[in-house]
Design a protein around this motif. Structure first.
Motif, mmCIF file in Angstrom:
data_model
loop_
_atom_site.group_PDB
_atom_site.id
_atom_site.type_symbol
_atom_site.label_atom_id
_atom_site.label_comp_id
_atom_site.label_asym_id
_atom_site.label_seq_id
_atom_site.Cartn_x
_atom_site.Cartn_y
_atom_site.Cartn_z
ATOM 1 N N LEU A 105 79.402 35.543 55.536
ATOM 2 C CA LEU A 105 78.486 36.031 54.686
ATOM 3 C C LEU A 105 78.073 37.190 54.526
ATOM 4 C CD1 LEU A 105 76.046 33.085 54.962
ATOM 5 C CD2 LEU A 105 76.728 33.658 52.828
ATOM 6 N N HIS A 129 77.622 30.212 50.857
ATOM 7 C CA HIS A 129 76.154 29.729 50.994
ATOM 8 C C HIS A 129 76.125 28.376 51.056
ATOM 9 C CE1 HIS A 129 73.712 33.380 50.060
ATOM 10 N NE2 HIS A 129 74.768 33.975 49.395
ATOM 11 N N LYS A 162 76.528 27.431 54.699
ATOM 12 C CA LYS A 162 75.444 27.509 55.392
ATOM 13 C C LYS A 162 74.391 26.476 55.325
ATOM 14 C CE LYS A 162 72.652 30.678 57.628
ATOM 15 N NZ LYS A 162 72.706 31.550 59.013
ATOM 16 N N GLY A 163 74.123 26.070 54.104
ATOM 17 C CA GLY A 163 73.486 25.008 53.850
ATOM 18 C C GLY A 163 74.104 23.745 54.599
ATOM 19 N N TYR A 179 69.714 27.173 50.747
ATOM 20 C CA TYR A 179 71.371 27.607 50.609
ATOM 21 C C TYR A 179 72.069 26.956 49.815
ATOM 22 C CZ TYR A 179 70.309 30.962 54.633
ATOM 23 O OH TYR A 179 69.530 31.617 55.429
ATOM 24 N N LYS A 197 70.944 28.111 46.277
ATOM 25 C CA LYS A 197 71.700 29.430 46.070
ATOM 26 C C LYS A 197 73.147 29.617 45.591
ATOM 27 C CE LYS A 197 71.792 33.959 46.089
ATOM 28 N NZ LYS A 197 71.295 34.704 45.172
#
Length: 596
Positions: free
Chosen positions: A292, A302, A305-306, A321, A324
């Motif tokens: 990131l 992203h 990450k989520g 996330y 996004k």
């Protein structure tokens, strides 16, 4: 905003100043090559292509670049191309002080394209070194490619269309690449790009995954034969070892080889994937954070990450996330599944049901809507509607969508409490060697069956080095031996430099142990025997060196000594002053007077 890394740079897309709009592809290709060339400099953090190209065609300020990309410098430029001449203008901007500290114009023959790419890249690197400090720069950053210039320019055109990443333009790029392959069959790049295009279409559902993989295989095999040691080839070999052969050790080897050739966000993301498969979620998070950092506008970064937050059951934190990711790429198929799951796993059953019913932009054949509704009806105990969806899912078991169908049938049956039925589907998926089996290892929904013997046995066959089921190591009394201490001291030093962990004022011994994947006791011993320091001394040494560099910078002249100390990672005036005097034999004030 404080820049995390002074040795960081972004290269914005070069502007096409030619009357011929077709030369756009040349500008994009030049930008991409410079990004790749600078990324070879180990100490330099270079923003990846996706995030750099996010700003294409946009007027931006140094402040915006600093805030959105968190880089200390950026490059912008233009290209004016005619038949016999090419003028490239390049300028470098300091984002902290917001000033252009050099610009240069190159007038060259367009036929000298490889020399131009190397010359511009080296010039940027040298000027950057003059501005930010020492960098190890190789004599050449761009190696010439053994193809005629007109073929390479045609390749750049194919790459231009490929990187638009929509079905029509990918197919257009394939036509260009296949034409190049007929003319230059030993040029590896177009093979790799066709493979990338098919992989993307299969991943996003633009083609059935199995069909895309089958079409990609001959191109990938030829690329591996022609150039086995490039970063891109090693990364593709890594994918094969993990997702097709289930050999994580070899997957890591190839991914680390790729990282040695060129540190890039997709390689860090890939290693994060493998750590996730093994259940090493903290370490996976560390690698993803690096991805990131290099590519903050990557939809996939992203999403992941989520996804990691979802796996850690931090469902509310995961949703922003995932949203996004869709904001950055609305056609990405993965986030909608997990947004819906996060909703019903936090008790918002009706919201999840409504979300799946109203899904837009995700193909019906992707099965996300079908599987999502089946899970909602299962958790809401609406058995009639759930069984109706289950029957439809079972119809897909004999299709190219079998992997997604198996995944949803496993999850739905766990939610219904049909644990034996769910494990039957897991066994069938294992027998069919479907990659989804690897992802079940850390899936929160299957927690009720994780300790059942049948499920554990399957997971241990699929992932022998499985931290969820392996017996915990019985650590030997002597902890680390001398060879291990030598190895881990090098690893730790590299980690500290790559991630600048010492800038975190709340850094703990436990944090270091998660990066090294060692127990805290081992890390404590490592610091004591490998560095002759305790944890505080070790970390504060980095902070002190950081302070001594920062305090001399013109941009920090107006700051107080303690402001610079806090920016360097210290969180206490007493600790800073005491440690400074201990190491330097004088106070910070006296030290500054003596060097000014």
């Amino acid at each position: 905003m404080i820049i995390n890394n002074k040795k960081s740079i972004a290269v914005l897309p070069f502007q096409n100043m030619s009357s011929n709009k077709e030369n756009e592809y040349f500008c994009d290709g030049l930008t991409e090559e410079i990004i790749n060339a600078l990324a070879k400099i180990k100490e330099l953090s270079v923003t990846s292509r996706t995030s750099s190209f996010y700003f294409k065609g946009k007027k931006v300020t140094a402040k915006e670049i600093k805030e959105k990309l968190n880089v200390a410098t950026f490059i912008e430029g233009s290209v004016r191309l005619s038949k016999n001449n090419m003028r490239i203008t390049v300028q470098m901007i300091d984002t902290v002080e917001d000033f252009h500290f050099w610009s240069e114009t190159f007038d060259k023959n367009p036929e000298d394209i490889f020399q131009i790419q190397d010359e511009v890249s080296l010039f940027i690197a040298e000027k950057l070194r003059e501005h930010i400090g020492h960098l190890e720069i190789e004599e050449k950053l761009v190696a010439p490619i053994d193809v005629p210039v007109e073929i390479y320019r045609e390749y750049l055109k194919g790459r231009y269309y490929l990187m638009k990443f929509d079905y029509e333009n990918i197919v257009k790029s394939f036509s260009i690449f296949d034409n190049i392959i007929r003319k230059e069959p030993n040029f590896p790049n177009p093979y790799l790009d066709v493979n990338l295009g098919y992989a993307y279409m299969g991943t996003l559902g633009l083609l059935p995954a199995y069909e895309a993989f089958q079409k990609a295989q001959p191109y990938l095999q030829k690329a591996i034969y022609l150039d086995p040691n490039s970063a891109r080839t090693q990364l593709n070999l890594s994918y094969i070892e993990c997702w097709q052969k289930w050999d994580l050790q070899k997957a890591y080897e190839h991914a680390n080889n790729a990282l040695d050739f060129q540190p890039a966000d997709d390689i860090y993301l890939t290693i994060s994937n493998y750590l996730t498969v093994e259940g090493k979620l903290d370490s996976a998070q560390n690698y993803l954070d690096k991805a990131l950092q290099l590519d903050p506008f990557s939809a996939m970064n992203h999403h992941y990450k989520g996804f990691l937050l979802y796996l850690q059951e931090e469902y509310k934190n995961a949703i922003p996330y995932l949203q996004k990711a869709l904001e950055l790429n609305s056609s990405l198929p993965f986030p909608p599944l997990y947004i819906g799951e996060c909703l019903f796993l936090t008790g918002k059953h009706q919201d999840a049901l409504t979300y799946y019913k109203n899904l837009e932009g995700v193909p019906v054949t992707d099965l996300t809507q079908l599987g999502g509704l089946a899970m909602c009806y299962a958790i809401m105990n609406d058995l009639e509607k759930c069984n109706e969806k289950i029957k439809t899912l079972e119809n897909y078991l004999a299709s190219e969508k079998m992997d997604k169908a198996f995944n949803f049938l496993i999850l739905v049956n766990v939610l219904l409490g049909n644990y034996d039925k769910a494990i039957d589907f897991v066994e069938q998926a294992f027998q069919n060697h479907l990659p989804l089996v690897l992802l079940l290892n850390t899936e929160p929904i299957v927690k009720p069956i994780k300790n059942l013997e049948r499920f554990k046995n399957i997971m241990l066959k699929a992932i022998p080095d499985n931290v969820n089921y392996k017996q915990k190591k019985k650590y030997k009394q002597a902890l680390l031996n001398s060879d291990e201490i030598e190895k881990y001291t090098k690893d730790l030093e590299q980690i500290m430099m790559d991630y600048k962990l010492y800038l975190n004022p709340d850094l703990s011994l436990k944090d270091l142990s998660s990066y090294l994947e060692l127990p805290a006791n081992y890390v404590s011993q490592l610091l004591n025997q490998g560095f002759d320091k305790n944890f505080s001394e070790y970390v504060n040494t980095f902070r002190l060196n950081e302070f001594k560099e920062r305090v001399l910078l013109e941009e920090n002249k107006a700051l107080t000594i303690m402001a610079v100390a806090y920016d360097s990672g210290f969180n206490s005036k007493t600790v800073f002053n005491t440690f400074f005097k201990k190491m330097e034999g004088t106070t910070p004030n006296t030290y500054l007077k003596n060097i000014n």
